[in-house]
Design an enzyme around this catalytic site. Structure first.
Site, mmCIF file in Angstrom:
data_model
loop_
_atom_site.group_PDB
_atom_site.id
_atom_site.type_symbol
_atom_site.label_atom_id
_atom_site.label_comp_id
_atom_site.label_asym_id
_atom_site.label_seq_id
_atom_site.Cartn_x
_atom_site.Cartn_y
_atom_site.Cartn_z
ATOM 1 C CG ASP A 86 14.342 1.553 38.478
ATOM 2 O OD1 ASP A 86 14.958 0.617 37.933
ATOM 3 O OD2 ASP A 86 13.111 1.683 38.411
ATOM 4 C CB SER B 221 10.124 -3.430 34.258
ATOM 5 O OG SER B 221 11.347 -3.540 33.595
ATOM 6 C CG HIS C 94 14.058 -2.604 37.897
ATOM 7 N ND1 HIS C 94 13.635 -1.567 37.088
ATOM 8 C CD2 HIS C 94 13.588 -3.739 37.298
ATOM 9 C CE1 HIS C 94 12.962 -2.040 36.064
ATOM 10 N NE2 HIS C 94 12.903 -3.356 36.166
#
Length: 298
Positions: A242, A103, A269
């Site tokens: 995601d 991320s 995610h």
């Protein structure tokens, strides 16, 4: 958790926490997301990678719970965090190593590879973006796909400034988070620990204060035009569900000169938690392919 901890003093006088787990010739430094989360939600990397003879390094970025937490907004820039990663690398004595970023950590890994790539043997970018404006657009598309009554109620709460209320949190989590953030029945305890300790100042300065819009310092961050400059074996990986667009991950892999992409079909995610076997097998295969010299584009 077992391992060898080391505190590294940065040039600015602050200290960051690291912990080594496992022993082996393959060394991986982990960059957590957030920004402002902790390394804790990555704890299961130890369960999957260490038994494969892979040496991993957990690292708590400055401002996060296990490291110093200065109250200085000027510190929270991607450029300074990138230089911090290099200081950590030197402090740990790592060379010819692999860098993993998830991320926000993936964005940081891209920055590091562009500036300090000569130290890297390989790069793993997970559940991230190469453009905050593109991610912003995708977030709004995902939000617009929610039931109309949910969108209307969330908009009312936003206009009233009640995005921190239990009602707003439940709407966001039940209709968005359970599909795009973590698809398990219950959130893993390590993830809850990490989220409970998030540094709100960092995330508000870098991402902003809106739930489905980036209006912080990172709002104009974009590296699409320079991905081709990263001549390092790379794996770009995400989950099909995601909140980062899977098609963007595949396009990033196409632009990176020496790379492959991997999409975990049931992951979100937090694919390392809701589809761990597939996720970690992709990572292990990538690491061992690079080590053996048999890395091929897929």
């Amino acid at each position: 958790m077992a391992g060898q901890s080391k505190i590294i003093r940065l040039a600015n006088g602050y200290h960051v926490w690291t912990r080594k787990a496992g022993e082996g010739p393959i060394k991986v430094l982990l960059l957590h997301g957030g920004p402002g989360l902790t390394h804790e939600y990555l704890e299961n990397f130890q369960d999957f990678l260490v038994p494969e003879g892979i040496e991993i390094y957990f690292y708590e970025q400055l401002g996060s719970y296990f490291s110093d937490q200065p109250n200085d907004p000027d510190l929270w820039t991607i450029e300074r965090f990138c230089n911090e990663v290099e200081e950590v690398r030197v402090g740990l004595g790592l060379d010819d190593f692999y860098l993993y970023g998830h991320s926000w950590g993936g964005m940081l890994a891209i920055e590091y590879a562009l500036k300090y790539g000569e130290s890297l043997k390989g790069l793993i970018i997970s559940s991230t973006t190469a453009s905050m404006k593109l991610w912003d657009k995708h977030l709004l598309e995902l939000r617009d796909s929610l039931p109309s009554e949910v969108i209307e109620r969330m908009e009312v709460l936003e206009q009233l400034g009640k995005t921190m209320t239990e009602e707003y949190h439940e709407l966001s989590w039940n209709f968005f988070g359970r599909k795009y953030i973590c698809r398990l029945e219950s959130m893993p305890e390590a993830v809850m620990r990490s989220e409970a300790r998030i540094n709100e100042q960092i995330i508000e300065i870098l991402l902003g204060t809106a739930t489905f819009e980036v209006n912080g310092r990172l709002k104009d961050w974009d590296r699409w035009d320079v991905l081709q400059d990263i001549y390092i074996p790379s794996l770009v990986i995400t989950g099909r569900f995601d909140n980062m667009r899977a098609a963007e991950i595949e396009e990033m892999a196409r632009l990176l000169p020496i790379s492959r992409s991997a999409i975990c079909e049931n992951g979100s995610h937090l694919t390392m938690w809701d589809e761990p076997e597939s996720y970690f097998q992709h990572i292990i295969t990538f690491l061992k392919d690079v080590e053996s010299g048999s890395f091929e584009l897929r």
